[in-house]
Scaffold this motif. Structure first.
Motif, PDB file in Angstrom:
ATOM      1  N   ALA A 226      -1.202   0.920  -8.906  1.00  0.00           N
ATOM      2  CA  ALA A 226      -1.117   0.461  -7.515  1.00  0.00           C
ATOM      3  C   ALA A 226      -0.866  -1.046  -7.441  1.00  0.00           C
ATOM      4  CB  ALA A 226      -2.395   0.823  -6.773  1.00  0.00           C
TER       5      ALA A 226
ATOM      6  N   GLU B 208       3.210   3.775  -4.923  1.00  0.00           N
ATOM      7  CA  GLU B 208       2.344   4.678  -5.680  1.00  0.00           C
ATOM      8  C   GLU B 208       2.740   4.673  -7.152  1.00  0.00           C
ATOM      9  OE1 GLU B 208       2.320   8.621  -3.995  1.00  0.00           O
ATOM     10  OE2 GLU B 208       2.576   7.814  -1.976  1.00  0.00           O
TER      11      GLU B 208
ATOM     12  N   ARG C 252      10.896   6.271  -3.320  1.00  0.00           N
ATOM     13  CA  ARG C 252      10.050   7.462  -3.440  1.00  0.00           C
ATOM     14  C   ARG C 252      10.758   8.480  -4.330  1.00  0.00           C
ATOM     15  NH1 ARG C 252       5.805   8.596  -0.926  1.00  0.00           N
ATOM     16  NH2 ARG C 252       6.213   7.262   0.856  1.00  0.00           N
TER      17      ARG C 252
ATOM     18  N   SER D 243       0.820  -1.217   0.000  1.00  0.00           N
ATOM     19  CA  SER D 243       0.000   0.000   0.000  1.00  0.00           C
ATOM     20  C   SER D 243       0.857   1.272   0.000  1.00  0.00           C
ATOM     21  CB  SER D 243      -0.945  -0.001   1.198  1.00  0.00           C
ATOM     22  OG  SER D 243      -0.211  -0.032   2.405  1.00  0.00           O
ATOM     23  N   ASP D 244       2.157   1.152   0.277  1.00  0.00           N
ATOM     24  CA  ASP D 244       3.069   2.304   0.229  1.00  0.00           C
ATOM     25  C   ASP D 244       3.512   2.629  -1.194  1.00  0.00           C
ATOM     26  OD1 ASP D 244       3.025   2.433   3.020  1.00  0.00           O
ATOM     27  OD2 ASP D 244       4.743   1.081   3.212  1.00  0.00           O
TER      28      ASP D 244
END
Length: 133
Positions: free
Chosen positions: A95, A70, A120, A67-68
């Motif tokens: 996702a 993106e 990220r 879920s982290d």
């Protein structure tokens, strides 16, 4: 593509302009942009791949959660548990699910038990055109 590593003392001195009356401000690429935080780390759980594919099955999650992840983040694939030795950089396409990571369409050679690092880092990536009806 390799992952940016920490600067050496010599590189730091070049950045600081130490030891030169006319300092030179050259540096390793991405040194001032910011850290690349690993938000998800797992291992490939897929014995074979088609010639071209856009998803990778994974298991053995050791950092973060699916879920982290993106869309647009950068994915590094490495044969060893070291992001600095990554052999491929890919893009998260959509996702992730609990067992599948969706990446840009590719044909790079990924093997079972390779390490997946999702960072990220939102780069500008090319996207394959799709015909709409």
């Amino acid at each position: 593509m390799t992952f940016p590593i920490a600067l050496t003392s010599q590189q730091l001195n070049i950045l600081r302009g130490v030891g030169s009356p006319d300092p030179s401000y050259a540096a390793a690429q991405f040194v001032s942009i910011g850290s690349n935080t690993v938000v998800f780390k797992a291992q490939v759980n897929q014995a074979s791949f088609a010639k071209s594919y856009a998803q990778v099955a994974y298991d053995t999650v050791t950092v973060g959660s699916f879920s982290d992840v993106e869309p647009g983040m950068t994915v590094f694939i490495s044969s060893v548990d070291d992001i600095q030795q990554a052999k491929f950089a890919l893009r998260v396409r959509k996702a992730a699910t609990a067992t599948t990571l969706f990446i840009n369409e590719t044909s790079v050679g990924i093997a079972d038990d390779d390490f997946i690092f999702v960072v990220r880092d939102f780069r500008v990536w090319e996207k394959l055109a799709r015909e709409s009806n």
